[in-house]
Write a protein that holds these residues in place. Structure first.
Motif: not given
Length: 163
Positions: A75-80, A88, A118
């Motif tokens: 999810f973090v890789r998709r989002r950030f 970021s 995070l």
């Protein structure tokens, strides 16, 4: 983070429902203990019960993130984006903290730097073990929650004595 989020949500809620709401609000990654604890104490709720509910709510979701870290990292890789490719500002800050101070430093700075959720995912993605991340996040959240509850309570009491 808008501090009025916690205050508006908690206003007018009494008793066990108020503490359940503190638990739920603290579990939300954007709100967390930094907003909920001062809001609950400012509204006259018992600071010890506010701290316990906020700590439990925040830690519960952090532990879920750690347990599902593979999905959370995706999810973090998709989002950030991939932490190694054009990260970021929050991710760069977390990586600097992790490189300099390791898991303890990242965990202790998490509530004010990146947020606990995070920070947990980033620590795992940077090579920390799940047990270490869970332990240090628990220590960090306990310290921050205790400090916030004490500062909020004594700050409110101190202001009352001055007025």
């Amino acid at each position: 983070m808008d501090p009025t989020i916690g205050t508006e949500a908690l206003a007018g809620v009494d008793g066990p429902l108020g503490y359940a709401l503190v638990f739920l609000l603290a579990a939300i990654p954007v709100v967390e203990v930094l907003v909920v604890v001062p809001a609950g104490v400012a509204l006259g709720m018992n600071p010890v019960l506010v701290a316990l509910a906020a700590f439990a709510g925040n830690l519960t979701t952090v532990l879920f993130v750690i347990a599902g870290s593979d999905r959370a990292l995706a999810f973090v890789r998709r989002r950030f984006g991939d932490p190694d490719e054009d990260p970021s500002k929050r991710v760069r800050r977390a990586k600097r903290l992790w490189k300099r101070y390791g898991t303890p430093g990242l965990a202790l700075a998490a509530p004010i730097s990146t947020g606990a959720h995070l920070a947990a995912v980033l620590a795992l993605s940077l090579g920390s073990g799940r047990r270490d991340v869970a332990s240090w996040m628990a220590v960090s959240l306990l310290a921050w929650t205790t400090a916030l509850a004490a500062a909020s309570f004594y700050g409110v009491e101190g202001l009352g004595a001055l007025v």
